[in-house]
Write an enzyme that holds these catalytic residues in place. Structure first.
Site, short mmCIF file in Angstrom:
data_model
loop_
_atom_site.label_atom_id
_atom_site.label_comp_id
_atom_site.label_asym_id
_atom_site.label_seq_id
_atom_site.Cartn_x
_atom_site.Cartn_y
_atom_site.Cartn_z
N ASP A 22 -5.95 -9.57 3.21
CA ASP A 22 -5.48 -8.45 4.05
C ASP A 22 -6.57 -7.79 4.90
O ASP A 22 -6.76 -6.56 4.84
CB ASP A 22 -4.83 -7.38 3.16
CG ASP A 22 -3.61 -7.90 2.41
OD1 ASP A 22 -3.19 -9.04 2.66
OD2 ASP A 22 -3.06 -7.14 1.59
N ASP A 60 -0.48 -8.56 4.91
CA ASP A 60 0.63 -7.67 4.57
C ASP A 60 1.58 -7.62 5.76
O ASP A 60 1.13 -7.42 6.90
CB ASP A 60 0.07 -6.27 4.28
CG ASP A 60 0.38 -5.78 2.89
OD1 ASP A 60 0.70 -6.60 2.02
OD2 ASP A 60 0.29 -4.56 2.66
N HIS A 62 5.16 -5.96 6.23
CA HIS A 62 6.31 -5.22 5.74
C HIS A 62 7.35 -4.98 6.83
O HIS A 62 6.99 -4.61 7.96
CB HIS A 62 5.88 -3.85 5.21
CG HIS A 62 4.96 -3.90 4.04
ND1 HIS A 62 5.30 -4.51 2.86
CD2 HIS A 62 3.71 -3.40 3.85
CE1 HIS A 62 4.31 -4.38 1.99
NE2 HIS A 62 3.33 -3.72 2.57
N HIS A 66 10.44 -0.37 4.19
CA HIS A 66 10.16 -1.05 2.92
C HIS A 66 10.24 -0.04 1.77
O HIS A 66 9.81 1.11 1.91
CB HIS A 66 8.77 -1.68 2.97
CG HIS A 66 8.54 -2.69 1.90
ND1 HIS A 66 8.22 -2.35 0.61
CD2 HIS A 66 8.60 -4.05 1.93
CE1 HIS A 66 8.08 -3.45 -0.12
NE2 HIS A 66 8.30 -4.49 0.66
N HIS A 95 2.76 1.23 6.36
CA HIS A 95 1.57 0.49 6.83
C HIS A 95 1.93 -0.97 7.03
O HIS A 95 2.87 -1.49 6.44
CB HIS A 95 0.43 0.61 5.81
CG HIS A 95 0.72 -0.07 4.49
ND1 HIS A 95 1.51 0.52 3.52
CD2 HIS A 95 0.36 -1.28 4.00
CE1 HIS A 95 1.60 -0.29 2.48
NE2 HIS A 95 0.93 -1.40 2.75
N LYS A 122 2.88 -11.61 3.13
CA LYS A 122 3.44 -11.07 1.89
C LYS A 122 3.97 -9.67 2.14
O LYS A 122 3.56 -8.99 3.08
CB LYS A 122 2.41 -11.07 0.78
CG LYS A 122 1.14 -10.29 1.07
CD LYS A 122 0.09 -10.52 0.00
CE LYS A 122 -1.16 -9.71 0.23
NZ LYS A 122 -0.97 -8.26 0.13
N CYS A 167 -4.79 -5.41 -3.98
CA CYS A 167 -4.40 -6.76 -3.57
C CYS A 167 -5.44 -7.81 -3.95
O CYS A 167 -5.08 -8.93 -4.33
CB CYS A 167 -4.10 -6.78 -2.07
SG CYS A 167 -2.64 -5.79 -1.66
#
Length: 217
Positions: A22, A60, A62, A66, A95, A122, A167
């Protein structure tokens, strides 16, 4: 600690994979979920990446709304926790929303991104958060990374990126769960260090590292 000590102990080989976790704008100062000093590691990662035959990057990714976002829980504040069907969940500021500038990779690692053989997105399931490069937070839904690494005959995963105690930590622990050796280069990661009972999330993660055999350099 960092790459000098790591390579002093054991040389990097073709069975190692660098997993860059990330390295995104929202996790750096000025971003929506900034990790203190997150921008400081990018230049080092950029230099480090060419030393590895296998490079994987996680992102990341999203959807808006989310369920891990505090904004999806009226009256709840960021960094508090709620219970989800899969367990306790920290509520985060919105975020790394798909298609936004904050979800993009930091410009300081563009060369490393170019070298990456695989980018694992992810957190795109709106109902389940996903810290780990290997599993969503339900610990059942796989990303496919383990199978990819086995196909490439990778034995050791070397982790850098953000954030050390979330993470990166979950990814390293799941690497061990999947049968890989796991090392973290601590000069190339930064922590959120949220307070928890008896210490911080860094203390929790490092206790888990000791129990699981994750090595720190």
């Amino acid at each position: 600690m960092g790459i000098e000590q790591f390579t002093g102990d054991e040389a990097i080989t073709g069975s190692d994979a660098l997993i860059i976790v990330d390295p995104q704008i929202d996790f750096c100062p000025g971003g929506r979920l900034a990790v203190t000093g997150g921008n400081e590691i990018m230049a080092g990662i950029e230099i480090l990446a060419p030393r590895f035959r296998h490079v994987v990057v996680t992102q990341d990714w999203h959807p808006a709304g989310h369920l891990s976002f505090a904004s999806s829980h009226p009256g709840r504040q960021p960094f508090k926790t709620v219970t989800m069907p899969y367990g306790e969940q920290v509520l985060w500021p919105d975020h790394c929303v798909q298609g936004t500038a904050g979800a993009e990779f930091h410009p300081g690692v563009q060369g490393a991104i170019t070298r990456a053989h695989l980018i694992v997105r992810k957190g795109y399931n709106a109902q389940v958060d996903s810290y780990s490069a290997f599993f969503e937070n339900d610990k059942a839904t796989k990303t496919g990374l383990a199978g990819y690494l086995r196909d490439k005959q990778v034995h050791r995963c070397v982790f850098v990126g953000l954030a050390y105690d979330f993470c990166v930590a979950w990814s390293a622990l799941d690497a061990r769960r999947e049968g890989f050796e796991a090392s973290i280069l601590t000069d190339y990661t930064r922590a959120i260090a949220m307070p928890v009972r008896g210490g911080t999330t860094v203390d929790v993660a490092e206790a888990q590292f000791r129990a699981a055999g994750v090595r720190l350099f």
